[in-house]
Each structure stands twice: as structure tokens, then as C-alpha cells.
Design a protein around this motif. Structure first.
Motif, PDB file in Angstrom:
ATOM      1  N   ASP A  31      -5.976 -45.760   9.962  1.00 52.90           N
ATOM      2  CA  ASP A  31      -5.631 -45.992  11.352  1.00 52.90           C
ATOM      3  C   ASP A  31      -5.362 -44.630  11.983  1.00 52.90           C
ATOM      4  O   ASP A  31      -5.381 -43.594  11.307  1.00 52.90           O
ATOM      5  CB  ASP A  31      -4.424 -46.920  11.501  1.00 52.90           C
ATOM      6  CG  ASP A  31      -3.174 -46.411  10.782  1.00 52.90           C
ATOM      7  OD1 ASP A  31      -3.108 -45.192  10.485  1.00 52.90           O
ATOM      8  OD2 ASP A  31      -2.265 -47.201  10.525  1.00 52.90           O
ATOM      9  N   GLN A  32      -5.134 -44.611  13.278  1.00 49.94           N
ATOM     10  CA  GLN A  32      -4.986 -43.328  13.968  1.00 49.94           C
ATOM     11  C   GLN A  32      -3.768 -42.557  13.493  1.00 49.94           C
ATOM     12  O   GLN A  32      -3.819 -41.330  13.369  1.00 49.94           O
ATOM     13  CB  GLN A  32      -4.926 -43.558  15.474  1.00 49.94           C
ATOM     14  CG  GLN A  32      -6.246 -43.986  16.086  1.00 49.94           C
ATOM     15  CD  GLN A  32      -6.221 -43.958  17.598  1.00 49.94           C
ATOM     16  OE1 GLN A  32      -5.178 -43.898  18.233  1.00 49.94           O
ATOM     17  NE2 GLN A  32      -7.403 -44.005  18.197  1.00 49.94           N
ATOM     18  N   PRO A  64     -16.722 -39.980   4.293  1.00 51.72           N
ATOM     19  CA  PRO A  64     -16.811 -39.569   5.702  1.00 51.72           C
ATOM     20  C   PRO A  64     -17.264 -40.686   6.628  1.00 51.72           C
ATOM     21  O   PRO A  64     -16.800 -40.780   7.766  1.00 51.72           O
ATOM     22  CB  PRO A  64     -17.832 -38.430   5.656  1.00 51.72           C
ATOM     23  CG  PRO A  64     -17.693 -37.857   4.274  1.00 51.72           C
ATOM     24  CD  PRO A  64     -17.405 -39.037   3.400  1.00 51.72           C
ATOM     25  N   SER A  65     -18.137 -41.561   6.147  1.00 56.21           N
ATOM     26  CA  SER A  65     -18.610 -42.664   6.984  1.00 56.21           C
ATOM     27  C   SER A  65     -17.460 -43.580   7.394  1.00 56.21           C
ATOM     28  O   SER A  65     -17.431 -44.107   8.514  1.00 56.21           O
ATOM     29  CB  SER A  65     -19.686 -43.459   6.254  1.00 56.21           C
ATOM     30  OG  SER A  65     -19.193 -43.965   5.018  1.00 56.21           O
ATOM     31  N   ALA A  66     -16.486 -43.783   6.491  1.00 49.19           N
ATOM     32  CA  ALA A  66     -15.325 -44.611   6.827  1.00 49.19           C
ATOM     33  C   ALA A  66     -14.478 -43.948   7.901  1.00 49.19           C
ATOM     34  O   ALA A  66     -13.954 -44.611   8.804  1.00 49.19           O
ATOM     35  CB  ALA A  66     -14.492 -44.861   5.573  1.00 49.19           C
ATOM     36  N   LEU A  67     -14.358 -42.633   7.823  1.00 48.52           N
ATOM     37  CA  LEU A  67     -13.595 -41.896   8.822  1.00 48.52           C
ATOM     38  C   LEU A  67     -14.239 -42.015  10.199  1.00 48.52           C
ATOM     39  O   LEU A  67     -13.556 -42.211  11.214  1.00 48.52           O
ATOM     40  CB  LEU A  67     -13.499 -40.425   8.393  1.00 48.52           C
ATOM     41  CG  LEU A  67     -12.649 -39.482   9.246  1.00 48.52           C
ATOM     42  CD1 LEU A  67     -11.217 -39.982   9.339  1.00 48.52           C
ATOM     43  CD2 LEU A  67     -12.690 -38.079   8.642  1.00 48.52           C
ATOM     44  N   TYR A  68     -15.563 -41.948  10.231  1.00 51.81           N
ATOM     45  CA  TYR A  68     -16.277 -42.016  11.507  1.00 51.81           C
ATOM     46  C   TYR A  68     -16.228 -43.406  12.130  1.00 51.81           C
ATOM     47  O   TYR A  68     -16.636 -43.570  13.285  1.00 51.81           O
ATOM     48  CB  TYR A  68     -17.721 -41.554  11.333  1.00 51.81           C
ATOM     49  CG  TYR A  68     -17.861 -40.045  11.265  1.00 51.81           C
ATOM     50  CD1 TYR A  68     -17.631 -39.280  12.393  1.00 51.81           C
ATOM     51  CD2 TYR A  68     -18.202 -39.406  10.075  1.00 51.81           C
ATOM     52  CE1 TYR A  68     -17.745 -37.897  12.351  1.00 51.81           C
ATOM     53  CE2 TYR A  68     -18.320 -38.019  10.019  1.00 51.81           C
ATOM     54  CZ  TYR A  68     -18.091 -37.275  11.164  1.00 51.81           C
ATOM     55  OH  TYR A  68     -18.202 -35.904  11.123  1.00 51.81           O
ATOM     56  N   ASN A  69     -15.742 -44.387  11.412  1.00 47.83           N
ATOM     57  CA  ASN A  69     -15.523 -45.693  12.023  1.00 47.83           C
ATOM     58  C   ASN A  69     -14.321 -45.692  12.963  1.00 47.83           C
ATOM     59  O   ASN A  69     -14.161 -46.612  13.772  1.00 47.83           O
ATOM     60  CB  ASN A  69     -15.301 -46.762  10.941  1.00 47.83           C
ATOM     61  CG  ASN A  69     -16.588 -47.112  10.211  1.00 47.83           C
ATOM     62  OD1 ASN A  69     -17.676 -47.015  10.767  1.00 47.83           O
ATOM     63  ND2 ASN A  69     -16.453 -47.511   8.953  1.00 47.83           N
ATOM     64  N   HIS A  70     -13.475 -44.659  12.853  1.00 46.64           N
ATOM     65  CA  HIS A  70     -12.247 -44.603  13.641  1.00 46.64           C
ATOM     66  C   HIS A  70     -12.236 -43.453  14.649  1.00 46.64           C
ATOM     67  O   HIS A  70     -11.592 -43.554  15.691  1.00 46.64           O
ATOM     68  CB  HIS A  70     -11.040 -44.464  12.715  1.00 46.64           C
ATOM     69  CG  HIS A  70     -10.864 -45.639  11.801  1.00 46.64           C
ATOM     70  ND1 HIS A  70     -10.098 -46.742  12.129  1.00 46.64           N
ATOM     71  CD2 HIS A  70     -11.392 -45.896  10.573  1.00 46.64           C
ATOM     72  CE1 HIS A  70     -10.145 -47.615  11.143  1.00 46.64           C
ATOM     73  NE2 HIS A  70     -10.916 -47.130  10.183  1.00 46.64           N
ATOM     74  N   VAL A  71     -12.897 -42.368  14.322  1.00 45.35           N
ATOM     75  CA  VAL A  71     -12.998 -41.221  15.232  1.00 45.35           C
ATOM     76  C   VAL A  71     -14.443 -40.735  15.200  1.00 45.35           C
ATOM     77  O   VAL A  71     -15.083 -40.737  14.151  1.00 45.35           O
ATOM     78  CB  VAL A  71     -12.046 -40.079  14.820  1.00 45.35           C
ATOM     79  CG1 VAL A  71     -10.596 -40.426  15.149  1.00 45.35           C
ATOM     80  CG2 VAL A  71     -12.175 -39.746  13.347  1.00 45.35           C
ATOM     81  N   VAL A  81      -4.071 -35.054  17.190  1.00 47.69           N
ATOM     82  CA  VAL A  81      -3.083 -34.048  16.777  1.00 47.69           C
ATOM     83  C   VAL A  81      -2.341 -33.522  17.985  1.00 47.69           C
ATOM     84  O   VAL A  81      -1.104 -33.405  17.992  1.00 47.69           O
ATOM     85  CB  VAL A  81      -3.768 -32.913  15.997  1.00 47.69           C
ATOM     86  CG1 VAL A  81      -2.794 -31.765  15.748  1.00 47.69           C
ATOM     87  CG2 VAL A  81      -4.334 -33.423  14.679  1.00 47.69           C
ATOM     88  N   GLN A  82      -3.084 -33.180  19.025  1.00 52.25           N
ATOM     89  CA  GLN A  82      -2.459 -32.661  20.252  1.00 52.25           C
ATOM     90  C   GLN A  82      -1.474 -33.666  20.834  1.00 52.25           C
ATOM     91  O   GLN A  82      -0.359 -33.321  21.239  1.00 52.25           O
ATOM     92  CB  GLN A  82      -3.545 -32.318  21.273  1.00 52.25           C
ATOM     93  CG  GLN A  82      -3.010 -31.859  22.622  1.00 52.25           C
ATOM     94  CD  GLN A  82      -2.987 -32.990  23.643  1.00 52.25           C
ATOM     95  OE1 GLN A  82      -3.862 -33.840  23.650  1.00 52.25           O
ATOM     96  NE2 GLN A  82      -1.991 -32.989  24.499  1.00 52.25           N
ATOM     97  N   ASP A  83      -1.869 -34.932  20.872  1.00 51.95           N
ATOM     98  CA  ASP A  83      -0.993 -35.951  21.447  1.00 51.95           C
ATOM     99  C   ASP A  83       0.263 -36.127  20.610  1.00 51.95           C
ATOM    100  O   ASP A  83       1.365 -36.313  21.147  1.00 51.95           O
ATOM    101  CB  ASP A  83      -1.758 -37.273  21.551  1.00 51.95           C
ATOM    102  CG  ASP A  83      -1.093 -38.252  22.496  1.00 51.95           C
ATOM    103  OD1 ASP A  83      -0.737 -37.840  23.622  1.00 51.95           O
ATOM    104  OD2 ASP A  83      -0.945 -39.430  22.121  1.00 51.95           O
TER     105      ASP A  83
END
Length: 230
Positions: A31-32, A64-71, A81-83
């Protein structure tokens, strides 16, 4: 009747020895919040230069494909990170304190937070705030404080942008080397500048970057304060 004898337990039976699952350990549910914390962990270990999507996926123990499902990109992760970092900027004084002190607290806190994360500043400077709830919350608190202080609505955002431009530049200055203004072998040909640098070193026990930030911030406060009542 003879008592029934039980057969010895099978050491391989599932009742006594549940079979271990085969394959890689289960990864945490993505999740984020988890992506943000993993990104901060990776940045703390490898710096922004070592921050890649592949390295982030390894930190999270996912493909990496799983990560790209969220970002969708590294930029999206930097937005998260900035937020997250913006939530550490102090805006509390805007609720009830004097406007001038509220701006001081906010500006010093803002500079100190992002002086540790200067690679994010170019992202922040051109980044829409629509998907950054903590950043929007900060701007809402600051805008409300400006409004309560009597700023006309049309001047609030330009005033915030002017202050932010100064804060972001000062965040870079806070990380500059101590001898950044040493004129070296050119000292004799730059006597006014060299003398001013030496005088600053002699007269102040504070860091030159802090002295400059304080001076500039007070000048902005004086100028913006005059516009508030104009």
C-alpha cells in the motif's frame, strides 16, 4: 478382549509436522504507506542516487511488476515521500499565534525538514499538489493563518510562493560547505567581498546559512506585513 494397540506416529504425517510452504517468503501487502516507508529506508541507506524502482522492489521483497500496480514511476514514489515529509513541517502557530511568529516557525521548520532532502526540491517546485493530502493540509493551515491576519485573498498564494522560493533556496544553502565564500588567491582583487566574509565570521557565532536565512526571512516578513495592511 485385548486392548487395541495404536500404531506409532508417522514422523512425516501432516498432523505432527505440517509441511512448510515452498517458494519465496510471502511479501507484505503493498500500500502507499508501506511503499513510502520502504522508500525512506532505502534513501536513508543508499541516498537519492541509489534510489531506483528495482531497488525499492527488492526492499519490499516484491517483483517490480507488483510495485508498478501501485505507483507508475519513481516520480510517483517521490511524491509520496515528499508528502510524508511535509507532515513534519510545523504549522501549529497559524491556528492562534501572531502571524509573524507563525511564519517564522513554519519557515524555519520547512527549511530544516527539506535541507535533509534537497533532491526532492526540484520535484516539489513543479509538482501539482492534487494527490498530496498532507501537503494540501499544510497549505490550508498557512492560507487560513494568512486570511486571519488580514491578507487579501488575491495576495495569499503569491506571498506563500515568495516565501517558499526563499525557503527552498535556503535549504540548499544550509548544506553548503563552510568555506563556500572563501575567495582564496583572489582575495586581494576582491577586497570588499573578502572583508565582508571575514566580518561575518568574526561577528557571528551562528552558521552563515542561519544568519542569512534569518535576515532574509525578517526582510520578507517586513515587506509582506506592509502589504497586508496596504
Amino acid at each position: 478382549m485385548t486392548a487395541a494397540t495404536s500404531a506409532p506416529a508417522d514422523p512425516h504425517s501432516s498432523a505432527t509436522n505440517p509441511r512448510r510452504r515452498v517458494g519465496r517468503p510471502a511479501a507484505a501487502v503493498l500500500d502507499q504507506a508501506g511503499i513510502t516507508l520502504a522508500a525512506l529506508q532505502l534513501i536513508g541507506k543508499s541516498g537519492y542516487d541509489g534510489f531506483t524502482m528495482a531497488a525499492l522492489a527488492r526492499t519490499l521483497n516484491v517483483a517490480p511488476s507488483a510495485l508498478y500496480n501501485h505507483v507508475s514511476s519513481k516520480r510517483d514514489v517521490l511524491v509520496l515521500v515528499q508528502d510524508h515529509l511535509t507532515s513534519f513541517v510545523d504549522v501549529a502557530a497559524f491556528e492562534s499565534g501572531p502571524w509573524e511568529q507563525a511564519v517564522r516557525d513554519w519557515a524555519w521548520s520547512y527549511r530544516d525538514v527539506f535541507s535533509k532532502h534537497t533532491p526532492l526540491i526540484p520535484v516539489i517546485a513543479v509538482l501539482p499538489v492534487a494527490d498530496a493530502p498532507r501537503t494540501l493540509a499544510m497549505y490550508e493551515a498557512v492560507s487560513a493563518g494568512f486570511s486571519r491576519a488580514g491578507f487579501p485573498q488575491e495576495r495569499i498564494i503569491p506571498a506563500i510562493v515568495a516565501l517558499e522560493s526563499f525557503i527552498f533556496g535556503s535549504a540548499y544553502d544550509a548544506t553548503a560547505p563552510a568555506d563556500i565564500f572563501d575567495s582564496g588567491s583572489m582575495a586581494s582583487s576582491t577586497p570588499n567581498f573578502t572583508s565582508a566574509v571575514q566580518r561575518l565570521a568574526e561577528d557571528s557565532h551562528e552558521k552563515p546559512a542561519d544568519v542569512a536565512f534569518s535576515l532574509g526571512l525578517e526582510a520578507l516578513l517586513a515587506g509582506l506585513g506592509a502589504l497586508r495592511t496596504a
